[in-house]
Design a protein around this motif. Structure first.
Motif, PDB file in Angstrom:
ATOM      1  N   GLY A  60      10.435  -0.726   6.521  1.00  0.00           N
ATOM      2  CA  GLY A  60       9.356  -0.001   6.985  1.00  0.00           C
ATOM      3  C   GLY A  60       8.917   0.719   6.556  1.00  0.00           C
ATOM      4  O   GLY A  60       9.446   1.924   5.431  1.00  0.00           O
ATOM      5  N   CYS A  61       7.850   1.979   7.431  1.00  0.00           N
ATOM      6  CA  CYS A  61       7.683   3.277   7.585  1.00  0.00           C
ATOM      7  C   CYS A  61       8.658   4.356   8.105  1.00  0.00           C
ATOM      8  O   CYS A  61       8.433   3.877   8.945  1.00  0.00           O
ATOM      9  CB  CYS A  61       5.715   3.424   7.489  1.00  0.00           C
ATOM     10  N   GLY A  62       9.218   4.463   7.048  1.00  0.00           N
ATOM     11  CA  GLY A  62       9.996   5.596   8.277  1.00  0.00           C
ATOM     12  C   GLY A  62       9.378   6.772   8.880  1.00  0.00           C
ATOM     13  O   GLY A  62      10.637   6.943  10.266  1.00  0.00           O
ATOM     14  N   ARG A  71       2.394   8.908  10.607  1.00  0.00           N
ATOM     15  CA  ARG A  71       1.723   8.726   8.913  1.00  0.00           C
ATOM     16  C   ARG A  71       0.182   9.473   8.910  1.00  0.00           C
ATOM     17  O   ARG A  71      -0.358   9.582   9.841  1.00  0.00           O
ATOM     18  CB  ARG A  71       2.004   7.285   8.583  1.00  0.00           C
ATOM     19  N   PRO A  72       0.276   9.525   7.948  1.00  0.00           N
ATOM     20  CA  PRO A  72      -0.921  10.333   7.820  1.00  0.00           C
ATOM     21  C   PRO A  72      -2.229   9.073   8.233  1.00  0.00           C
ATOM     22  O   PRO A  72      -2.227   8.306   8.039  1.00  0.00           O
ATOM     23  CB  PRO A  72      -1.064  10.840   6.197  1.00  0.00           C
ATOM     24  N   LEU A  73      -2.879   9.857   8.205  1.00  0.00           N
ATOM     25  CA  LEU A  73      -4.961   8.745   7.934  1.00  0.00           C
ATOM     26  C   LEU A  73      -4.966   8.282   7.203  1.00  0.00           C
ATOM     27  O   LEU A  73      -5.373   7.030   7.370  1.00  0.00           O
ATOM     28  CB  LEU A  73      -5.544  10.150   7.877  1.00  0.00           C
ATOM     29  N   VAL A  74      -4.858   8.241   5.779  1.00  0.00           N
ATOM     30  CA  VAL A  74      -4.656   7.207   4.881  1.00  0.00           C
ATOM     31  C   VAL A  74      -4.490   5.837   4.459  1.00  0.00           C
ATOM     32  O   VAL A  74      -5.084   5.417   4.844  1.00  0.00           O
ATOM     33  CB  VAL A  74      -5.043   8.167   3.367  1.00  0.00           C
ATOM     34  N   CYS A  75      -3.439   6.296   5.106  1.00  0.00           N
ATOM     35  CA  CYS A  75      -1.994   5.312   5.583  1.00  0.00           C
ATOM     36  C   CYS A  75      -2.721   4.124   7.037  1.00  0.00           C
ATOM     37  O   CYS A  75      -2.281   3.498   7.009  1.00  0.00           O
ATOM     38  CB  CYS A  75      -0.952   5.597   5.964  1.00  0.00           C
ATOM     39  N   ARG A  76      -3.096   5.057   7.616  1.00  0.00           N
ATOM     40  CA  ARG A  76      -3.905   4.459   9.200  1.00  0.00           C
ATOM     41  C   ARG A  76      -5.014   3.743   8.998  1.00  0.00           C
ATOM     42  O   ARG A  76      -4.947   2.956   9.230  1.00  0.00           O
ATOM     43  CB  ARG A  76      -3.767   5.328  10.101  1.00  0.00           C
ATOM     44  N   ILE A 124       7.607   4.330  -5.282  1.00  0.00           N
ATOM     45  CA  ILE A 124       7.049   4.343  -3.665  1.00  0.00           C
ATOM     46  C   ILE A 124       7.202   5.359  -2.756  1.00  0.00           C
ATOM     47  O   ILE A 124       8.092   6.642  -3.272  1.00  0.00           O
ATOM     48  CB  ILE A 124       8.486   3.464  -3.431  1.00  0.00           C
ATOM     49  N   CYS A 125       6.332   5.461  -2.099  1.00  0.00           N
ATOM     50  CA  CYS A 125       7.077   6.508  -1.295  1.00  0.00           C
ATOM     51  C   CYS A 125       8.075   7.467  -0.611  1.00  0.00           C
ATOM     52  O   CYS A 125       8.303   6.293   0.272  1.00  0.00           O
ATOM     53  CB  CYS A 125       5.706   6.689   0.532  1.00  0.00           C
ATOM     54  N   VAL A 126       8.130   8.036  -0.518  1.00  0.00           N
ATOM     55  CA  VAL A 126       9.358   8.710  -0.458  1.00  0.00           C
ATOM     56  C   VAL A 126       9.311   8.129   1.493  1.00  0.00           C
ATOM     57  O   VAL A 126      10.858   8.560   1.878  1.00  0.00           O
ATOM     58  CB  VAL A 126       9.555  10.468  -0.105  1.00  0.00           C
ATOM     59  N   PHE A 127       9.236   7.916   2.548  1.00  0.00           N
ATOM     60  CA  PHE A 127       9.258   7.345   3.679  1.00  0.00           C
ATOM     61  C   PHE A 127       9.660   5.738   3.820  1.00  0.00           C
ATOM     62  O   PHE A 127       9.569   5.720   4.645  1.00  0.00           O
ATOM     63  CB  PHE A 127       8.438   8.196   4.424  1.00  0.00           C
ATOM     64  N   LEU A 128       9.692   5.674   2.537  1.00  0.00           N
ATOM     65  CA  LEU A 128       9.176   3.798   2.635  1.00  0.00           C
ATOM     66  C   LEU A 128      10.640   3.425   2.346  1.00  0.00           C
ATOM     67  O   LEU A 128      11.578   3.469   1.510  1.00  0.00           O
ATOM     68  CB  LEU A 128       8.418   3.164   1.701  1.00  0.00           C
ATOM     69  N   ASP A 129      11.243   2.724   4.112  1.00  0.00           N
ATOM     70  CA  ASP A 129      12.471   2.198   3.270  1.00  0.00           C
ATOM     71  C   ASP A 129      13.095   0.883   3.846  1.00  0.00           C
ATOM     72  O   ASP A 129      11.653   0.101   3.650  1.00  0.00           O
ATOM     73  CB  ASP A 129      13.118   2.870   4.906  1.00  0.00           C
ATOM     74  N   CYS A 132       0.666  -1.040   0.191  1.00  0.00           N
ATOM     75  CA  CYS A 132       0.085   0.003   0.074  1.00  0.00           C
ATOM     76  C   CYS A 132       0.762   1.513   0.183  1.00  0.00           C
ATOM     77  O   CYS A 132       0.379   2.362  -0.063  1.00  0.00           O
ATOM     78  CB  CYS A 132      -1.043  -0.068   1.482  1.00  0.00           C
ATOM     79  N   CYS A 133       1.960   1.195  -0.074  1.00  0.00           N
ATOM     80  CA  CYS A 133       3.395   2.329  -0.068  1.00  0.00           C
ATOM     81  C   CYS A 133       3.444   2.429  -1.267  1.00  0.00           C
ATOM     82  O   CYS A 133       4.706   3.193  -1.491  1.00  0.00           O
ATOM     83  CB  CYS A 133       3.951   2.170   1.371  1.00  0.00           C
ATOM     84  N   ARG A 134       3.281   1.809  -2.389  1.00  0.00           N
ATOM     85  CA  ARG A 134       3.336   1.862  -3.702  1.00  0.00           C
ATOM     86  C   ARG A 134       2.154   2.424  -4.410  1.00  0.00           C
ATOM     87  O   ARG A 134       1.102   2.084  -4.578  1.00  0.00           O
ATOM     88  CB  ARG A 134       4.415   0.506  -4.426  1.00  0.00           C
TER      89      ARG A 134
HETATM   90  S1  SF4 Z   1       3.712   7.516   5.366  1.00  0.00           S
HETATM   91 FE1  SF4 Z   1       4.816   5.345   5.966  1.00  0.00          FE
HETATM   92  S2  SF4 Z   1       2.243   4.520   5.408  1.00  0.00           S
HETATM   93 FE2  SF4 Z   1       2.332   6.089   4.702  1.00  0.00          FE
HETATM   94  S3  SF4 Z   1       2.771   5.276   2.445  1.00  0.00           S
HETATM   95 FE3  SF4 Z   1       4.565   6.131   2.987  1.00  0.00          FE
HETATM   96  S4  SF4 Z   1       5.994   4.820   3.974  1.00  0.00           S
HETATM   97 FE4  SF4 Z   1       3.812   4.086   3.686  1.00  0.00          FE
END
Ligand code: SF4
Length: 206
Positions: A60-62, A67-72, A52-57, A6-8
């Motif tokens: 996992g989520c950095g 993390r934003p609401l939609v990710c929650r 890929i989201c800038v915060f995904l390493d 879901c982070c891609r």
């Molecule tokens: S913020 Fe974190 S959880 Fe949301 S898409 Fe980016 S890496 Fe994934």
């Protein structure tokens, strides 16, 4: 098991509260965060060439804690209408997703588990403002239709620049606090309330 699908290939839309939380997580201002990590002046999180989201390493989520609401909420979606009615829906999971919908817990349990309440309140606060703003913009467009096209495009461009400045919570709140001799708040929730007041004043200015 986490698959991080879901982070891609997603456009993660963020509001000023989410930006402030993420900026706080990284120890930088919202101004710097918007410049470094967002697209369209704070509308979306950046992603790399592979989508890929800038915060995904690799772990996992950095920025997981903030993390934003939609990710929650994923794989649940939340919608709210102008009357403030809310409803939730099951989103279609990614083809390679390892997540499964459970049937034993309630939505309330899920929201609590995800720490979603503060984010939903913030989303509703900014959404209400957006509706107010759209109403005002409809009136402005009607007035603009009878004016010279060149003037209108300059005016629209200026309004967009001003809009971007106002959506930068730290910058907007600092300016508002200085003008109104208010102490700049420390807590992000307090800052958000001042920000919403400042935005409402701005959009309702004659
Ligand atoms: S913020 Fe974190 S959880 Fe949301 S898409 Fe980016 S890496 Fe994934």
């Amino acid at each position: 098991m986490r698959c991080l699908q879901c982070c891609r290939e997603k456009k993660i839309q963020v509001n000023p509260y989410e930006i402030a939380r993420l900026a706080g997580n990284l120890g930088i201002s919202t101004t710097e965060f918007i410049a470094r990590y967002t697209l369209e002046q704070g509308a979306y999180l950046k992603f790399n060439d592979n989508g890929i989201c800038v915060f995904l390493d690799h772990k996992g989520c950095g920025v997981h804690k903030d993390r934003p609401l939609v990710c929650r909420l994923y794989p649940i979606g939340r919608q709210v209408n102008e009357m403030g009615d809310e409803w939730f829906l099951e989103l279609q999971p990614e083809a390679a997703c390892n997540g499964r919908y459970g049937r034993t817990a309630t939505i309330e349990d899920f929201l609590e588990d995800q720490g979603a309440t503060a984010y939903m309140l913030a989303a509703d606060g900014y959404l209400t403002l957006l509706w107010e703003m759209m109403e005002i913009m409809d009136c402005m467009s009607a007035k603009m239709e009878i004016r010279d096209a060149a003037d209108v495009s300059v005016e629209k461009e200026n309004a967009l620049v001003e809009y971007a400045e106002w959506m930068d919570m730290d910058a907007a709140v600092r300016k508002y606090c200085q003008e109104n001799k208010i102490i700049f708040p420390d807590k992000v929730e307090d800052k958000m309330h001042v920000h919403i007041d400042a935005l409402r004043l701005w959009i309702n200015q004659p």
